[in-house]
Structure formats: structure tokens, C-alpha cells
Design a protein around this motif. Structure first.
Motif, PDB file in Angstrom:
ATOM      1  N   GLU A 238       0.850  -1.260  -0.035  1.00  0.00           N
ATOM      2  CA  GLU A 238      -0.165  -0.035   0.013  1.00  0.00           C
ATOM      3  C   GLU A 238       0.900   1.151   0.018  1.00  0.00           C
ATOM      4  N   LYS A 239       1.831   1.260   0.878  1.00  0.00           N
ATOM      5  CA  LYS A 239       2.885   2.262   0.841  1.00  0.00           C
ATOM      6  C   LYS A 239       3.522   2.580  -0.520  1.00  0.00           C
ATOM      7  N   ALA A 240       3.657   1.575  -1.288  1.00  0.00           N
ATOM      8  CA  ALA A 240       4.479   1.703  -2.531  1.00  0.00           C
ATOM      9  C   ALA A 240       3.423   1.966  -3.479  1.00  0.00           C
ATOM     10  N   LYS A 241       2.155   1.786  -3.319  1.00  0.00           N
ATOM     11  CA  LYS A 241       1.226   1.811  -4.298  1.00  0.00           C
ATOM     12  C   LYS A 241       1.358   1.112  -5.547  1.00  0.00           C
ATOM     13  N   VAL A 242       1.651  -0.478  -5.184  1.00  0.00           N
ATOM     14  CA  VAL A 242       1.791  -1.417  -6.250  1.00  0.00           C
ATOM     15  C   VAL A 242       1.050  -2.599  -5.478  1.00  0.00           C
ATOM     16  N   SER A 243       0.883  -3.654  -6.567  1.00  0.00           N
ATOM     17  CA  SER A 243       0.446  -4.761  -5.920  1.00  0.00           C
ATOM     18  C   SER A 243       1.366  -5.592  -5.192  1.00  0.00           C
ATOM     19  N   SER A 244       1.168  -6.534  -4.197  1.00  0.00           N
ATOM     20  CA  SER A 244       1.853  -7.264  -3.283  1.00  0.00           C
ATOM     21  C   SER A 244       2.850  -7.975  -4.204  1.00  0.00           C
ATOM     22  N   GLN A 245       2.364  -8.522  -5.304  1.00  0.00           N
ATOM     23  CA  GLN A 245       2.841  -9.384  -6.593  1.00  0.00           C
ATOM     24  C   GLN A 245       4.241  -8.483  -7.154  1.00  0.00           C
ATOM     25  N   HIS A 246       4.024  -7.158  -7.446  1.00  0.00           N
ATOM     26  CA  HIS A 246       4.621  -6.686  -8.204  1.00  0.00           C
ATOM     27  C   HIS A 246       5.789  -5.894  -7.264  1.00  0.00           C
ATOM     28  N   LEU A 247       5.459  -5.690  -5.943  1.00  0.00           N
ATOM     29  CA  LEU A 247       6.346  -5.496  -4.975  1.00  0.00           C
ATOM     30  C   LEU A 247       7.412  -6.553  -4.832  1.00  0.00           C
ATOM     31  N   ASN A 248       6.836  -7.851  -4.839  1.00  0.00           N
ATOM     32  CA  ASN A 248       7.592  -9.000  -4.489  1.00  0.00           C
ATOM     33  C   ASN A 248       8.736  -9.001  -5.600  1.00  0.00           C
ATOM     34  N   THR A 249       8.171  -8.842  -6.788  1.00  0.00           N
ATOM     35  CA  THR A 249       9.105  -8.993  -8.378  1.00  0.00           C
ATOM     36  C   THR A 249      10.071  -7.729  -7.912  1.00  0.00           C
ATOM     37  N   MET A 250       9.907  -6.494  -7.474  1.00  0.00           N
ATOM     38  CA  MET A 250      10.917  -5.638  -7.329  1.00  0.00           C
ATOM     39  C   MET A 250      11.872  -5.712  -6.551  1.00  0.00           C
ATOM     40  N   PHE A 251      11.338  -6.259  -5.210  1.00  0.00           N
ATOM     41  CA  PHE A 251      12.397  -6.599  -4.196  1.00  0.00           C
ATOM     42  C   PHE A 251      13.297  -7.995  -4.524  1.00  0.00           C
ATOM     43  N   HIS A 252      12.788  -8.956  -5.507  1.00  0.00           N
ATOM     44  CA  HIS A 252      13.573  -9.844  -5.965  1.00  0.00           C
ATOM     45  C   HIS A 252      14.601  -9.469  -6.955  1.00  0.00           C
ATOM     46  N   ASP A 253      14.175  -8.713  -7.912  1.00  0.00           N
ATOM     47  CA  ASP A 253      15.099  -8.130  -8.714  1.00  0.00           C
ATOM     48  C   ASP A 253      16.242  -7.264  -8.330  1.00  0.00           C
ATOM     49  N   THR A 254      15.754  -6.688  -7.099  1.00  0.00           N
ATOM     50  CA  THR A 254      16.793  -5.882  -6.402  1.00  0.00           C
ATOM     51  C   THR A 254      17.840  -6.374  -5.565  1.00  0.00           C
ATOM     52  N   PHE A 255      17.403  -7.238  -4.526  1.00  0.00           N
ATOM     53  CA  PHE A 255      17.907  -7.819  -3.200  1.00  0.00           C
ATOM     54  C   PHE A 255      18.116  -9.337  -3.422  1.00  0.00           C
ATOM     55  N   GLY A 256      16.931  -9.919  -4.221  1.00  0.00           N
ATOM     56  CA  GLY A 256      17.052 -11.452  -4.403  1.00  0.00           C
ATOM     57  C   GLY A 256      16.158 -11.947  -3.144  1.00  0.00           C
ATOM     58  N   ILE A 257      15.595 -11.127  -2.426  1.00  0.00           N
ATOM     59  CA  ILE A 257      14.588 -11.543  -1.584  1.00  0.00           C
ATOM     60  C   ILE A 257      13.227 -10.928  -1.382  1.00  0.00           C
ATOM     61  N   SER A 258      12.645 -11.495  -0.762  1.00  0.00           N
ATOM     62  CA  SER A 258      10.942 -10.751  -0.598  1.00  0.00           C
ATOM     63  C   SER A 258      11.032  -9.510   0.262  1.00  0.00           C
ATOM     64  N   PRO A 259      10.046  -8.641   0.157  1.00  0.00           N
ATOM     65  CA  PRO A 259      10.042  -7.357   0.902  1.00  0.00           C
ATOM     66  C   PRO A 259       9.928  -8.017   2.353  1.00  0.00           C
ATOM     67  N   TYR A 260       9.103  -9.134   2.773  1.00  0.00           N
ATOM     68  CA  TYR A 260       8.983  -9.254   4.144  1.00  0.00           C
ATOM     69  C   TYR A 260      10.253  -9.621   4.523  1.00  0.00           C
ATOM     70  N   SER A 261      11.033 -10.637   3.961  1.00  0.00           N
ATOM     71  CA  SER A 261      12.236 -11.093   4.308  1.00  0.00           C
ATOM     72  C   SER A 261      13.351  -9.869   4.403  1.00  0.00           C
ATOM     73  N   PHE A 262      13.278  -8.995   3.479  1.00  0.00           N
ATOM     74  CA  PHE A 262      14.049  -7.675   3.901  1.00  0.00           C
ATOM     75  C   PHE A 262      13.752  -7.117   5.240  1.00  0.00           C
ATOM     76  N   LEU A 263      12.561  -6.851   5.628  1.00  0.00           N
ATOM     77  CA  LEU A 263      11.980  -6.469   7.067  1.00  0.00           C
ATOM     78  C   LEU A 263      12.601  -7.191   7.889  1.00  0.00           C
ATOM     79  N   VAL A 264      12.428  -8.415   7.962  1.00  0.00           N
ATOM     80  CA  VAL A 264      12.735  -9.375   9.068  1.00  0.00           C
ATOM     81  C   VAL A 264      14.702  -9.115   9.138  1.00  0.00           C
ATOM     82  N   GLN A 265      15.069  -9.009   7.899  1.00  0.00           N
ATOM     83  CA  GLN A 265      16.546  -8.538   8.066  1.00  0.00           C
ATOM     84  C   GLN A 265      16.906  -7.477   8.751  1.00  0.00           C
ATOM     85  N   LEU A 266      16.038  -6.326   8.581  1.00  0.00           N
ATOM     86  CA  LEU A 266      16.140  -5.179   9.281  1.00  0.00           C
ATOM     87  C   LEU A 266      15.969  -5.422  10.804  1.00  0.00           C
ATOM     88  N   ARG A 267      15.026  -6.072  11.271  1.00  0.00           N
ATOM     89  CA  ARG A 267      14.641  -6.400  12.498  1.00  0.00           C
ATOM     90  C   ARG A 267      15.772  -7.228  13.146  1.00  0.00           C
TER      91      ARG A 267
END
Length: 116
Positions: A36-65
Motif C-alpha cells: 500500500e505504501k509503495a502503491k503497487v500490488s504485493s506481487q509487483h512489490l515482490n518482483t521489485m524486491f527480488h530483482d533488486t535484493f534477491g529476497i522478498s520485501p518481508y524477508s528484507f523487513l525481517v533482516q532489518l529487525r
């Protein structure tokens, strides 16, 4: 060179989401709030994170934590695991311990002991 440029372009598209996550990671947020913050679908957000970091947005969040938990474990030895879990966004200490061990190979207590 083209691959590096492609990764940089992918990162530019999600940089503001990454910066936002770095500020709000302790909050109770999930994939829906991120998309919602990114103003894209969750599928598109997943694709963007995988293309950039090789992980899901949720995995990225967990890494930060986990990264912040590691810092707190070392710098604030007086805090309990329950307090640290809450500070970094885990709702249950058991989930924190399980996730930490899965990602770091040791429990938070062992990590703290190894770095004292």
C-alpha cells in the motif's frame, strides 16, 4: 555492467520503500502495508524486491529487525529477549528466537554471549 545498471535502476524504484522500512520496521507491518505504501500490488512489490535484493520485501523487513536486534543484544546487555523482540517488531519472543536462530545460526542469547 548492464546487470549492475539494472540493479541500480531497480533499487531507485524502491529506494523510498527501503528508507521507509528502515524507519518503521519495529511497527506491526506486513506485505499488505508495504505494498500500500509503495502503491503497487504485493506481487509487483515482490518482483521489485527480488530483482533488486534477491529476497522478498518481508524477508528484507525481517533482516532489518534482526540487524537491529544484534546491535541491541551487544549494546544493551541488561535488556531481556522479550524487550528486544518488542523493540524490533516481533510480537512474540518465541518467534524472535526461532527467526534469529534460523538466520544467524545461534540463539540471541548465544549471540550475546559470543560478543561480550
Amino acid at each position: 555492467m548492464n546487470n549492475q545498471l539494472s540493479i541500480l535502476q531497480s533499487f531507485e524504484k524502491i529506494r523510498y520503500i527501503v528508507e521507509w522500512l528502515e524507519q518503521v520496521y519495529p511497527q506491526d507491518i506486513g506485505l499488505m502495508e508495504i505494498s500500500e505504501k509503495a502503491k503497487v500490488s504485493s506481487q509487483h512489490l515482490n518482483t521489485m524486491f527480488h530483482d533488486t535484493f534477491g529476497i522478498s520485501p518481508y524477508s528484507f523487513l525481517v533482516q532489518l529487525r534482526i540487524r537491529e536486534a544484534k546491535r541491541i543484544l551487544i549494546t544493551n546487555p541488561e535488556l531481556s529477549l522479550k524487550e528486544i523482540a518488542k523493540k524490533v517488531g516481533f510480537n512474540a519472543v518465541s518467534h524472535f528466537v526461532t527467526t534469529f536462530k534460523k538466520r544467524e545460526g545461534v540463539t540471541p542469547s548465544m549471540y550475546r554471549n559470543l560478543h561480550q
